[in-house]
Design a protein around this motif. Sequence first.
Motif, PDB file in Angstrom:
ATOM      1  N   GLY A  22     -23.261 -32.529 -10.792  1.00 16.45           N
ATOM      2  CA  GLY A  22     -23.962 -32.646  -9.595  1.00 16.45           C
ATOM      3  C   GLY A  22     -23.101 -31.631  -8.555  1.00 16.45           C
ATOM      4  N   LYS A  23     -21.960 -31.235  -8.777  1.00 14.55           N
ATOM      5  CA  LYS A  23     -21.400 -30.348  -7.865  1.00 14.55           C
ATOM      6  C   LYS A  23     -21.692 -28.828  -8.408  1.00 14.55           C
ATOM      7  CE  LYS A  23     -17.137 -33.163  -7.136  1.00 14.55           C
ATOM      8  NZ  LYS A  23     -15.576 -33.092  -7.077  1.00 14.55           N
ATOM      9  N   LEU A  24     -22.441 -28.709  -9.470  1.00 15.96           N
ATOM     10  CA  LEU A  24     -22.689 -27.310  -9.511  1.00 15.96           C
ATOM     11  C   LEU A  24     -23.727 -26.867  -8.981  1.00 15.96           C
ATOM     12  CD1 LEU A  24     -22.221 -26.959 -13.618  1.00 15.96           C
ATOM     13  CD2 LEU A  24     -20.665 -26.167 -11.812  1.00 15.96           C
ATOM     14  N   THR A  25     -24.082 -25.793  -8.199  1.00 19.49           N
ATOM     15  CA  THR A  25     -25.011 -25.409  -7.472  1.00 19.49           C
ATOM     16  C   THR A  25     -26.275 -24.777  -8.416  1.00 19.49           C
ATOM     17  OG1 THR A  25     -24.171 -23.183  -6.776  1.00 19.49           O
ATOM     18  CG2 THR A  25     -23.462 -25.093  -5.477  1.00 19.49           C
ATOM     19  N   ASP A  26     -27.244 -24.442  -8.047  1.00 18.83           N
ATOM     20  CA  ASP A  26     -28.354 -23.716  -8.519  1.00 18.83           C
ATOM     21  C   ASP A  26     -27.681 -22.304  -8.832  1.00 18.83           C
ATOM     22  OD1 ASP A  26     -30.176 -25.888  -8.847  1.00 18.83           O
ATOM     23  OD2 ASP A  26     -31.274 -25.307  -6.899  1.00 18.83           O
ATOM     24  N   GLN A  30     -27.367 -20.615 -12.513  1.00 17.62           N
ATOM     25  CA  GLN A  30     -28.204 -19.398 -12.623  1.00 17.62           C
ATOM     26  C   GLN A  30     -27.179 -18.368 -13.112  1.00 17.62           C
ATOM     27  OE1 GLN A  30     -31.583 -18.389 -12.951  1.00 17.62           O
ATOM     28  NE2 GLN A  30     -31.962 -20.428 -12.358  1.00 17.62           N
ATOM     29  N   GLU A  31     -26.112 -18.327 -12.598  1.00 20.75           N
ATOM     30  CA  GLU A  31     -25.028 -17.303 -12.872  1.00 20.75           C
ATOM     31  C   GLU A  31     -24.633 -17.611 -14.530  1.00 20.75           C
ATOM     32  OE1 GLU A  31     -21.794 -17.028 -10.144  1.00 20.75           O
ATOM     33  OE2 GLU A  31     -23.190 -16.967  -8.598  1.00 20.75           O
ATOM     34  N   ALA A  40     -18.193 -23.176 -18.639  1.00 23.07           N
ATOM     35  CA  ALA A  40     -16.956 -23.651 -18.613  1.00 23.07           C
ATOM     36  C   ALA A  40     -15.859 -23.215 -17.247  1.00 23.07           C
ATOM     37  CB  ALA A  40     -15.930 -23.386 -19.748  1.00 23.07           C
ATOM     38  N   GLY A  41     -16.229 -21.975 -16.971  1.00 26.09           N
ATOM     39  CA  GLY A  41     -15.437 -21.409 -15.665  1.00 26.09           C
ATOM     40  C   GLY A  41     -16.037 -21.987 -14.454  1.00 26.09           C
ATOM     41  N   LYS A  42     -17.417 -22.252 -14.340  1.00 24.25           N
ATOM     42  CA  LYS A  42     -17.747 -23.000 -13.366  1.00 24.25           C
ATOM     43  C   LYS A  42     -17.461 -24.316 -13.337  1.00 24.25           C
ATOM     44  CE  LYS A  42     -20.544 -19.587 -11.442  1.00 24.25           C
ATOM     45  NZ  LYS A  42     -19.999 -18.971 -10.331  1.00 24.25           N
ATOM     46  N   LEU A  43     -17.302 -25.102 -14.291  1.00 25.75           N
ATOM     47  CA  LEU A  43     -16.859 -26.647 -14.213  1.00 25.75           C
ATOM     48  C   LEU A  43     -15.239 -26.452 -13.636  1.00 25.75           C
ATOM     49  CD1 LEU A  43     -18.361 -27.932 -17.381  1.00 25.75           C
ATOM     50  CD2 LEU A  43     -18.957 -28.277 -15.153  1.00 25.75           C
ATOM     51  N   GLN A  44     -14.532 -25.622 -14.225  1.00 28.96           N
ATOM     52  CA  GLN A  44     -13.149 -25.410 -13.828  1.00 28.96           C
ATOM     53  C   GLN A  44     -13.074 -25.118 -12.310  1.00 28.96           C
ATOM     54  OE1 GLN A  44     -12.397 -22.419 -16.991  1.00 28.96           O
ATOM     55  NE2 GLN A  44     -10.270 -23.294 -16.809  1.00 28.96           N
ATOM     56  N   GLU A  45     -13.759 -24.500 -11.813  1.00 30.80           N
ATOM     57  CA  GLU A  45     -13.850 -24.005 -10.350  1.00 30.80           C
ATOM     58  C   GLU A  45     -14.287 -25.245  -9.709  1.00 30.80           C
ATOM     59  OE1 GLU A  45     -16.687 -21.026  -7.823  1.00 30.80           O
ATOM     60  OE2 GLU A  45     -16.227 -20.289  -9.824  1.00 30.80           O
ATOM     61  N   ARG A  46     -15.526 -25.851 -10.009  1.00 34.36           N
ATOM     62  CA  ARG A  46     -16.007 -26.890  -9.004  1.00 34.36           C
ATOM     63  C   ARG A  46     -15.446 -28.305  -9.011  1.00 34.36           C
ATOM     64  NH1 ARG A  46     -18.582 -24.070  -5.356  1.00 34.36           N
ATOM     65  NH2 ARG A  46     -19.989 -22.812  -6.216  1.00 34.36           N
ATOM     66  N   TYR A  47     -14.838 -28.525 -10.260  1.00 33.21           N
ATOM     67  CA  TYR A  47     -14.202 -29.858 -10.628  1.00 33.21           C
ATOM     68  C   TYR A  47     -12.816 -29.862 -10.576  1.00 33.21           C
ATOM     69  CZ  TYR A  47     -19.041 -31.936 -11.164  1.00 33.21           C
ATOM     70  OH  TYR A  47     -20.363 -32.230 -10.897  1.00 33.21           O
ATOM     71  N   HIS A  49     -11.122 -28.871 -13.523  1.00 31.42           N
ATOM     72  CA  HIS A  49     -10.833 -29.172 -14.700  1.00 31.42           C
ATOM     73  C   HIS A  49     -10.079 -27.917 -15.570  1.00 31.42           C
ATOM     74  CE1 HIS A  49     -13.398 -32.447 -14.752  1.00 31.42           C
ATOM     75  NE2 HIS A  49     -14.510 -32.012 -15.141  1.00 31.42           N
ATOM     76  N   THR A  50      -9.105 -28.415 -16.381  1.00 37.72           N
ATOM     77  CA  THR A  50      -8.724 -27.277 -17.333  1.00 37.72           C
ATOM     78  C   THR A  50      -9.566 -26.641 -18.171  1.00 37.72           C
ATOM     79  OG1 THR A  50      -7.899 -28.922 -19.219  1.00 37.72           O
ATOM     80  CG2 THR A  50      -6.357 -28.532 -17.292  1.00 37.72           C
ATOM     81  N   LYS A  51      -9.393 -25.784 -18.877  1.00 29.36           N
ATOM     82  CA  LYS A  51     -10.293 -25.196 -19.850  1.00 29.36           C
ATOM     83  C   LYS A  51     -10.662 -26.178 -20.900  1.00 29.36           C
ATOM     84  CE  LYS A  51     -11.323 -21.341 -22.818  1.00 29.36           C
ATOM     85  NZ  LYS A  51     -11.444 -19.919 -22.647  1.00 29.36           N
ATOM     86  N   GLU A  52      -9.687 -26.862 -21.384  1.00 27.06           N
ATOM     87  CA  GLU A  52      -9.772 -27.924 -22.423  1.00 27.06           C
ATOM     88  C   GLU A  52     -10.697 -28.956 -22.018  1.00 27.06           C
ATOM     89  OE1 GLU A  52      -6.879 -26.612 -21.620  1.00 27.06           O
ATOM     90  OE2 GLU A  52      -6.516 -25.060 -23.322  1.00 27.06           O
ATOM     91  N   GLU A  53     -10.462 -29.541 -20.729  1.00 26.81           N
ATOM     92  CA  GLU A  53     -11.507 -30.692 -20.122  1.00 26.81           C
ATOM     93  C   GLU A  53     -12.994 -30.133 -19.994  1.00 26.81           C
ATOM     94  OE1 GLU A  53      -8.204 -33.057 -17.193  1.00 26.81           O
ATOM     95  OE2 GLU A  53      -9.272 -31.207 -16.616  1.00 26.81           O
ATOM     96  N   ALA A  54     -13.223 -28.799 -19.636  1.00 26.73           N
ATOM     97  CA  ALA A  54     -14.411 -28.349 -19.310  1.00 26.73           C
ATOM     98  C   ALA A  54     -15.075 -28.010 -20.608  1.00 26.73           C
ATOM     99  CB  ALA A  54     -14.340 -26.784 -18.753  1.00 26.73           C
TER     100      ALA A  54
END
Length: 66
Positions: A22-26, A30-31, A40-47, A49-54
């Motif tokens: 839910g934290k990821l924007t539209d 789209q990006e 994975a990069g977006k998950l790391q940025e918003r949450y 997370h480490t790369k492994e977690e993402a």
Amino acid sequence: MNWDQVEGKWDQLMGSAREQWGKLTDNDLQEAKGNREKMAGKLQERYGHTKEEAEREIDGWLARQK
């Protein structure tokens, strides 16, 4: 489903991704456009997370897609 299929069906799968993260924007979705590394990069940025977690989260989400 493998990641090649995800890339091909990204527009249909964005809703599922939006529900999962839910934290990821539209714009984030789209990006990413189905690109696993960008996702994975977006998950790391918003949450924070480490790369492994993402990667683990993406794998779990992918396993639930039909």
